[in-house]
Design a protein around this motif. Structure first.
Motif, PDB file in Angstrom:
ATOM      1  N   LEU A  72      -5.504   9.543  -2.656  1.00 35.43           N
ATOM      2  CA  LEU A  72      -4.530   9.543  -1.564  1.00 35.43           C
ATOM      3  C   LEU A  72      -5.199   9.416  -0.201  1.00 35.43           C
ATOM      4  N   ALA A  73      -6.322  10.088  -0.017  1.00 36.68           N
ATOM      5  CA  ALA A  73      -7.048  10.000   1.252  1.00 36.68           C
ATOM      6  C   ALA A  73      -7.524   8.578   1.497  1.00 36.68           C
ATOM      7  N   VAL A  87       0.830   6.828  -6.665  1.00 34.65           N
ATOM      8  CA  VAL A  87      -0.310   7.726  -6.862  1.00 34.65           C
ATOM      9  C   VAL A  87       0.087   9.172  -6.578  1.00 34.65           C
ATOM     10  N   ALA A  88       0.918   9.387  -5.550  1.00 33.07           N
ATOM     11  CA  ALA A  88       1.335  10.747  -5.201  1.00 33.07           C
ATOM     12  C   ALA A  88       2.144  11.403  -6.304  1.00 33.07           C
ATOM     13  N   GLY A  89       2.760  10.576  -7.178  1.00 31.74           N
ATOM     14  CA  GLY A  89       3.559  11.149  -8.248  1.00 31.74           C
ATOM     15  C   GLY A  89       2.771  11.535  -9.484  1.00 31.74           C
ATOM     16  N   ARG A  90       1.493  11.245  -9.483  1.00 32.28           N
ATOM     17  CA  ARG A  90       0.678  11.586 -10.638  1.00 32.28           C
ATOM     18  C   ARG A  90       0.298  13.060 -10.619  1.00 32.28           C
ATOM     19  N   ARG A  91       0.067  13.576 -11.788  1.00 26.81           N
ATOM     20  CA  ARG A  91      -0.434  14.948 -11.923  1.00 26.81           C
ATOM     21  C   ARG A  91      -1.646  14.937 -12.848  1.00 26.81           C
ATOM     22  N   VAL A 123       0.837  -1.204   0.000  1.00 25.15           N
ATOM     23  CA  VAL A 123       0.000   0.000   0.000  1.00 25.15           C
ATOM     24  C   VAL A 123       0.872   1.255   0.000  1.00 25.15           C
ATOM     25  N   LYS A 124       1.982   1.223   0.742  1.00 28.95           N
ATOM     26  CA  LYS A 124       2.887   2.382   0.742  1.00 28.95           C
ATOM     27  C   LYS A 124       3.486   2.610  -0.643  1.00 28.95           C
ATOM     28  N   ASN A 125       3.830   1.517  -1.322  1.00 32.08           N
ATOM     29  CA  ASN A 125       4.363   1.648  -2.679  1.00 32.08           C
ATOM     30  C   ASN A 125       3.303   2.223  -3.617  1.00 32.08           C
ATOM     31  N   ARG A 126       2.067   1.761  -3.443  1.00 32.46           N
ATOM     32  CA  ARG A 126       0.983   2.284  -4.266  1.00 32.46           C
ATOM     33  C   ARG A 126       0.773   3.763  -4.004  1.00 32.46           C
ATOM     34  N   ARG A 127       0.876   4.169  -2.732  1.00 34.26           N
ATOM     35  CA  ARG A 127       0.699   5.589  -2.398  1.00 34.26           C
ATOM     36  C   ARG A 127       1.780   6.438  -3.063  1.00 34.26           C
ATOM     37  N   THR A 128       3.022   5.926  -3.028  1.00 29.96           N
ATOM     38  CA  THR A 128       4.112   6.675  -3.673  1.00 29.96           C
ATOM     39  C   THR A 128       3.833   6.863  -5.165  1.00 29.96           C
TER      40      THR A 128
END
Length: 318
Positions: A88-89, A77-81, A70-75
């Protein structure tokens, strides 16, 4: 021998000696009657608790692997624009739930490990007791009695009360052991100490009386040429040294709290006897509370005689 050991000897006179027995393959063979049943139960309980403590391990590993994913997935997703706030929430909420589940399982495992360790220590204590004492003396059993309850108590609350009383007894034992000696006894020790130095500090003047000559022979430190000053001072001015030591003792003494060795041993004998009786109640209340489903745990430093139901005349555990 310490005062507590002296009191234990008074409280626990040696059982009738027997011919030394050979060390058995299994220590349980040294016991008989209900002590055998209780030791076997403890061993089984230790095995069960160890197995139970292992259960959360696989689930914990799975949760940790999931947390990493899940942390890898968050990283990622956070890099998308543009930034995907809602996604993210949602991931953060999932991570918080995983962390909560991990913490809960870790606490469960810690509690189970502690419970298993307590029983394992008791099993070892029972086995050590057998090897320490039962190869040379016969087993004597205590008659098991039901504990008493105060009004409104159940098994768990009665167990908690008895354990509080045991803690109070232990505090009293510590106070007795920490009590200072009476100043009169301390002064006698000081006088004995100085008296023991006088002969070692005696200065040999016999050489001065020989016509052939000779000098004064001063006591020296063993293996050295230096004068051993403490015995020499005791030889020359023992009265002054004793007076000074007694003066120092008067400054530090607390005769209101002081106990002689005999008084200390007597008090310890009474307290140790009372504690053992409380520990017998504790053991029975624990067994009753556990059988009724209360969440109770054992105390790893309980007296083996109480745990196995051995007579008070058996030697105290080492």
């Amino acid at each position: 021998m310490s005062l507590i050991d002296t009191a234990k000897q008074v409280f626990s006179p040696a059982p009738s000696p027997q011919r030394p027995r050979q060390r058995p393959d299994d220590v349980v063979e040294l016991y008989h009657g209900h002590a055998v049943k209780r030791l076997i139960e403890l061993r089984r309980k230790s095995t069960d608790l160890r197995a139970l403590a292992m259960l959360p391990g696989e689930e914990l590993n799975a949760l940790m692997r999931r947390r990493t994913a899940v942390k890898n997935r968050r990283t990622e997703v956070a890099g998308r624009r543009p930034i995907q706030v809602d996604a993210l929430a949602e991931i953060d909420a999932e991570l918080a739930l995983i962390e909560s589940n991990i913490a809960e399982l870790q606490q469960i495992k810690a509690d189970r490990d502690q419970a298993a360790n307590c029983v394992t220590q008791l099993v070892k204590g029972c086995e050590d007791y057998g090897l320490d004492h039962l190869l040379t003396c016969a087993v004597s059993l205590h008659t098991i009695k039901a504990p008493s309850f105060l009004k409104g108590e159940n098994e768990a609350t009665a167990l908690a009360r008895v354990r509080n009383e045991i803690n109070d007894i232990n505090a009293d034992i510590s106070d007795v052991k920490a009590a200072p000696l009476p100043s009169a006894e301390a002064k006698q020790k000081a006088r004995d100490h100085v008296s023991g130095l006088i002969e070692a500090g005696r200065i040999d003047v016999s050489g001065l009386l020989r016509r052939s000559g000779g000098g004064v022979q001063w006591p020296t430190v063993y293996g050295h040429r230096e004068i051993d000053i403490q015995p020499v001072l005791a030889f020359i001015c023992s009265d002054q040294i004793i007076a000074k030591l007694e003066s120092e003792i008067d400054l530090l003494a607390d005769d209101e709290r002081a106990l002689s060795d005999a008084q200390c041993a007597t008090k310890l004998k009474v307290l140790l006897a009372k504690r053992l009786e409380l520990e017998r109640d504790e053991e029975e209340l624990y067994r009753m509370a556990e059988s009724k489903g209360f969440a109770v745990s054992r105390r790893p430093d309980a007296d083996i005689r109480a745990v196995l139901g051995l007579a008070s005349t058996m030697p105290a555990p080492r």
